[in-house]
Scaffold this motif. Structure first.
Motif, PDB file in Angstrom:
ATOM      1  N   ILE A 122      29.139  19.929  66.237  1.00  0.00           N
ATOM      2  CA  ILE A 122      29.405  18.877  67.213  1.00  0.00           C
ATOM      3  C   ILE A 122      30.873  18.890  67.626  1.00  0.00           C
ATOM      4  CG2 ILE A 122      29.400  16.407  67.620  1.00  0.00           C
ATOM      5  CD1 ILE A 122      26.631  17.625  67.541  1.00  0.00           C
ATOM      6  N   ALA A 123      31.765  19.094  66.640  1.00  0.00           N
ATOM      7  CA  ALA A 123      33.189  19.131  66.957  1.00  0.00           C
ATOM      8  C   ALA A 123      33.516  20.290  67.897  1.00  0.00           C
ATOM      9  CB  ALA A 123      34.010  19.246  65.663  1.00  0.00           C
ATOM     10  N   GLY A 124      32.875  21.441  67.660  1.00  0.00           N
ATOM     11  CA  GLY A 124      33.098  22.581  68.550  1.00  0.00           C
ATOM     12  C   GLY A 124      32.674  22.295  69.972  1.00  0.00           C
ATOM     13  N   ASP A 125      31.573  21.582  70.140  1.00  0.00           N
ATOM     14  CA  ASP A 125      31.120  21.235  71.484  1.00  0.00           C
ATOM     15  C   ASP A 125      32.087  20.252  72.146  1.00  0.00           C
ATOM     16  OD1 ASP A 125      28.987  21.249  73.608  1.00  0.00           O
ATOM     17  OD2 ASP A 125      28.906  19.131  73.059  1.00  0.00           O
ATOM     18  N   LEU A 126      32.587  19.308  71.382  1.00  0.00           N
ATOM     19  CA  LEU A 126      33.480  18.299  71.953  1.00  0.00           C
ATOM     20  C   LEU A 126      34.815  18.893  72.384  1.00  0.00           C
ATOM     21  CD1 LEU A 126      32.847  15.265  69.539  1.00  0.00           C
ATOM     22  CD2 LEU A 126      31.992  15.582  71.870  1.00  0.00           C
ATOM     23  N   VAL A 127      35.360  19.815  71.589  1.00  0.00           N
ATOM     24  CA  VAL A 127      36.683  20.356  71.914  1.00  0.00           C
ATOM     25  C   VAL A 127      36.623  21.371  73.050  1.00  0.00           C
ATOM     26  CG1 VAL A 127      37.537  19.982  69.580  1.00  0.00           C
ATOM     27  CG2 VAL A 127      36.528  22.192  70.165  1.00  0.00           C
ATOM     28  N   LEU A 151      40.611  29.201  77.263  1.00  0.00           N
ATOM     29  CA  LEU A 151      40.961  28.057  76.430  1.00  0.00           C
ATOM     30  C   LEU A 151      39.751  27.570  75.638  1.00  0.00           C
ATOM     31  CD1 LEU A 151      42.981  25.874  75.578  1.00  0.00           C
ATOM     32  CD2 LEU A 151      42.314  24.570  77.615  1.00  0.00           C
ATOM     33  N   ALA A 152      38.602  27.481  76.302  1.00  0.00           N
ATOM     34  CA  ALA A 152      37.387  27.055  75.600  1.00  0.00           C
ATOM     35  C   ALA A 152      37.004  28.064  74.530  1.00  0.00           C
ATOM     36  CB  ALA A 152      36.250  26.891  76.606  1.00  0.00           C
ATOM     37  N   LEU A 153      37.157  29.352  74.822  1.00  0.00           N
ATOM     38  CA  LEU A 153      36.802  30.385  73.841  1.00  0.00           C
ATOM     39  C   LEU A 153      37.715  30.330  72.622  1.00  0.00           C
ATOM     40  CD1 LEU A 153      35.045  32.829  73.167  1.00  0.00           C
ATOM     41  CD2 LEU A 153      36.703  34.263  74.385  1.00  0.00           C
ATOM     42  N   SER A 154      39.004  30.135  72.842  1.00  0.00           N
ATOM     43  CA  SER A 154      39.931  30.077  71.712  1.00  0.00           C
ATOM     44  C   SER A 154      39.631  28.872  70.822  1.00  0.00           C
ATOM     45  CB  SER A 154      41.373  30.013  72.224  1.00  0.00           C
ATOM     46  OG  SER A 154      41.588  28.838  72.988  1.00  0.00           O
ATOM     47  N   ARG A 155      39.329  27.732  71.434  1.00  0.00           N
ATOM     48  CA  ARG A 155      38.968  26.563  70.638  1.00  0.00           C
ATOM     49  C   ARG A 155      37.685  26.794  69.855  1.00  0.00           C
ATOM     50  NH1 ARG A 155      40.062  21.680  75.046  1.00  0.00           N
ATOM     51  NH2 ARG A 155      42.355  21.863  75.087  1.00  0.00           N
ATOM     52  N   TYR A 156      36.723  27.452  70.490  1.00  0.00           N
ATOM     53  CA  TYR A 156      35.455  27.718  69.815  1.00  0.00           C
ATOM     54  C   TYR A 156      35.657  28.688  68.649  1.00  0.00           C
ATOM     55  CZ  TYR A 156      30.488  28.734  69.274  1.00  0.00           C
ATOM     56  OH  TYR A 156      29.219  28.872  68.777  1.00  0.00           O
ATOM     57  N   GLU A 157      36.542  29.675  68.828  1.00  0.00           N
ATOM     58  CA  GLU A 157      36.812  30.613  67.738  1.00  0.00           C
ATOM     59  C   GLU A 157      37.440  29.913  66.545  1.00  0.00           C
ATOM     60  OE1 GLU A 157      39.201  33.505  69.633  1.00  0.00           O
ATOM     61  OE2 GLU A 157      37.493  34.677  70.393  1.00  0.00           O
ATOM     62  N   ILE A 158      38.301  28.922  66.817  1.00  0.00           N
ATOM     63  CA  ILE A 158      38.905  28.150  65.714  1.00  0.00           C
ATOM     64  C   ILE A 158      37.826  27.404  64.939  1.00  0.00           C
ATOM     65  CG2 ILE A 158      40.425  26.218  65.188  1.00  0.00           C
ATOM     66  CD1 ILE A 158      42.172  27.087  67.536  1.00  0.00           C
ATOM     67  N   VAL A 159      36.868  26.840  65.661  1.00  0.00           N
ATOM     68  CA  VAL A 159      35.764  26.138  65.003  1.00  0.00           C
ATOM     69  C   VAL A 159      34.955  27.113  64.168  1.00  0.00           C
ATOM     70  CG1 VAL A 159      33.638  24.854  65.395  1.00  0.00           C
ATOM     71  CG2 VAL A 159      35.670  24.341  66.742  1.00  0.00           C
ATOM     72  N   MET A 160      34.710  28.327  64.698  1.00  0.00           N
ATOM     73  CA  MET A 160      33.943  29.321  63.944  1.00  0.00           C
ATOM     74  C   MET A 160      34.690  29.767  62.692  1.00  0.00           C
ATOM     75  SD  MET A 160      31.028  29.786  65.385  1.00  0.00           S
ATOM     76  CE  MET A 160      31.125  28.007  65.570  1.00  0.00           C
TER      77      MET A 160
END
Length: 592
Positions: free
Chosen positions: A180-185, A240-249
């Motif tokens: 959920i956090a990954g989707d929000l960020v 930007l969205a990809l980098s945030r998603y990679e941090i979540v992963m």
């Protein structure tokens, strides 16, 4: 007697096509659910297998028992694989069936939504149907059914020992929270990227449609710069969205491994301190893995799931504007002819009190022709669009044969010629027949009516001649005649012509006058919006507009004598640049 209205009022609302299609899939989805239940039940087999090995095989050291247990578990694994393949195949067929079932309704709803002013949502909703089908066919859809079994696997862990259940439940909750956090960020950046990409595609489409003008005026570099700028914005937001998603992963992967370590450690501690069977270490690991697997897979496919949910919502919203089913054409053709009624029609700009049309009212009998004239900006063309159903009035109504004609659903009861003629179709036959598989003889009749049949027959493939680029290769006069043939095709009950003789020479205008007379003889109501006096010879009545209101209306001869015989008024109707085109046409309306 008093209960009848009550029963009618509590009837459930009619389902949208999307809801009806999903209800029709209830049986197949139930079968998929049954396959999923059987598949997930068989996933308990490896854990039971391990328990039996520790409790029976190792203690008895029986090879026959090991062989039989292995054969049984192997059979369950094979059956589970078959069930998984069957549900995936069934979901693939369901996705294709849903697309075929909903495509006509979605297309009609998109066109209706575009007609009501939401032109940006329509193409997106049309693509959403394909996105929904792809999700149903993908491997992400079975995860929804598998996720329902996560509580069951956690319950088994709680039955083995509450500590193991608590560790498993905390792991599932944490992994789901990370998803959920990954989707929000990433939601905001993804939305901005999509909007910028849409702008870039829109600018490119507009540039391609006007490439000759852009190139001639030296705007090519500027246009390319705008398109490239929007594409860069889309790429920047996407990165930007990809980098945030990679941090979540990066946070999710060690969390998954940590949960497995904690589960094995907790199970080993129970074996050491409480004398539990060593088999619970493997059972706890397998059960926690089965419980976490749908959540872990959801992390990898969360984007596709979120996109499918958004696509479903957009489709549901678009399909709510779908108009009710049209009445049978035979019933409509049997409706008594009562002509056209324009009743107190007004139109104002959205968000303001500035009325473009002000209380326009008049009526025409079947077979009458009305000429609408007036200075530029008086609202002539806008009134024609309202009568034709292209623009909905703010208040008032337009009735054709006692039915609402202001919603743009008149179909073949309406013929319309706009000022900017767009020829839709691959061939001349498609253009005149309005993209319908119509009787070729009727197409020929419409072409003969506007005097273009002989010119078409001189083409290499006659009516089958391909028309590239929307007919831009033709002269404006030729395109106008094709537009007139399309407007007159199909014996329409109402014909609205906006500047129909703007690009016609003297001979073409005489043919147009004859065509209007034939439409009147067929009891069609004809509206002609014009600046040029010559076409008024075909009218029965004339309306003069000024400032969005009709300031004079009546019989053509009466209006001409009272208002149009004065030079200052006639100069507003007939621009000086068009005087030569109508010099040989009588200024006084001529009656056949």
């Amino acid at each position: 007697m008093l209960m009848a209205p009550l029963r009618t009022s509590i009837l459930p609302p009619a389902r949208t096509p999307l809801e009806a299609a999903l209800w029709a899939c209830a049986g197949p989805f139930g079968l998929v659910f049954a396959y999923s239940c059987s598949y997930n039940l068989l996933l308990f087999a490896p854990s039971i297998y391990l328990l039996q090995i520790y409790d029976r095989v190792l203690s008895s050291r029986s090879g026959d028992t090991l062989l039989m247990l292995t054969l049984i578990v192997a059979l369950t694994v094979v059956v589970g694989g078959v069930l998984d393949a069957l549900r995936r195949a069934l979901l693939g067929r369901l996705g294709a069936w849903l697309e075929d079932r909903l495509r006509p309704s979605v297309l009609a709803a998109c066109l209706e939504s575009a007609f009501r002013g939401d032109g940006t949502q329509s193409p997106e909703a049309y693509r959403d149907l394909t996105a929904l089908r792809q999700f149903v066919e993908s491997g992400a859809c079975p995860l929804l059914f598998d996720a329902l079994w996560t509580p069951s696997f956690l319950c088994v862990l709680f039955l083995v020992h509450p500590l193991l259940g608590a560790v498993g439940a905390c792991s599932v909750v944490l992994l789901f929270g990370v998803t959920i956090a990954g989707d929000l960020v990433t939601e905001d950046a993804t939305a901005k990227s999509g909007a910028a990409l849409s702008r870039s595609y829109g600018r490119l489409a507009a540039a391609v449609g006007n490439i000759h003008l852009i190139r001639a005026m030296g705007m090519l570099d500027g246009t390319a710069r705008l398109i490239h700028h929007d594409a860069q914005d889309a790429r920047r937001e996407s990165d930007l969205a990809l980098s945030r998603y990679e941090i979540v992963m990066l946070a999710a992967k060690p969390l998954r491994a940590l949960s497995q370590v904690l589960m094995m450690g907790a199970a080993a501690w129970l074996v050491l301190d409480y004398g539990k069977s060593p088999a619970i270490i493997f059972v706890a690991t397998l059960m926690s893995g089965r419980a976490i697997a749908p959540v872990e897979s959801a992390i990898a496919s969360w984007k596709s799931l979120a996109m499918a949910v958004k696509a479903y919502r957009r489709l549901a919203a678009v399909l709510t504007v779908l108009p009710p089913a049209r009445a049978n054409a035979k019933v409509a053709s049997q409706r008594p002819l009562s002509g056209l009624v324009v009743d107190n029609v007004g139109l104002k700009l959205p968000g303001s009190n500035n009325f473009l049309l002000k209380g326009v009212s008049f009526s025409l009998a079947p077979g009458e022709c009305l000429g609408i004239i007036g200075p530029s900006g008086s609202g002539k063309s806008l009134l024609g669009q309202v009568i034709a159903g292209l623009t909905a009035p703010t208040h008032g109504r337009v009735l054709l044969d006692n039915t609402d004609a202001s919603l743009g659903r008149s179909g073949y009861r309406l013929g319309y010629l706009p000022q900017d003629i767009n020829l839709l179709g691959e061939t001349i036959n498609d253009i005149i027949a309005r993209l319908d598989d119509a009787d070729p003889q009727k197409v020929v009749e419409a072409a003969r009516l506007v005097g273009i049949h002989d010119a078409i027959m001189r083409m290499p493939q006659a009516y089958a001649t391909l028309v590239p680029n929307g007919g831009l290769v033709f002269s404006r006069g030729y395109r106008q005649r094709l537009g007139l043939a399309r407007a007159f095709f199909g014996n329409p009950r109402l014909v609205v012509l906006d500047e129909p003789n703007a690009s016609l020479d003297y001979a073409g205008e005489r043919v147009l006058l004859d065509a209007i007379e034939q439409m009147k003889m067929a009891n069609a109501t004809v509206i002609v919006v014009t600046h040029r006096m010559g076409i008024l010879a075909a009218t029965d009545k004339i309306a003069i507009m000024e400032g969005g209101a009709v300031i004079a209306f009546g019989e053509s001869e009466e209006i001409f004598e009272r208002h149009l015989s004065r030079p200052q008024v006639a100069s507003q109707v007939e621009p000086p640049g068009n005087a030569s085109a109508t010099a040989n046409i009588p200024a006084q309306p001529v009656r056949p």
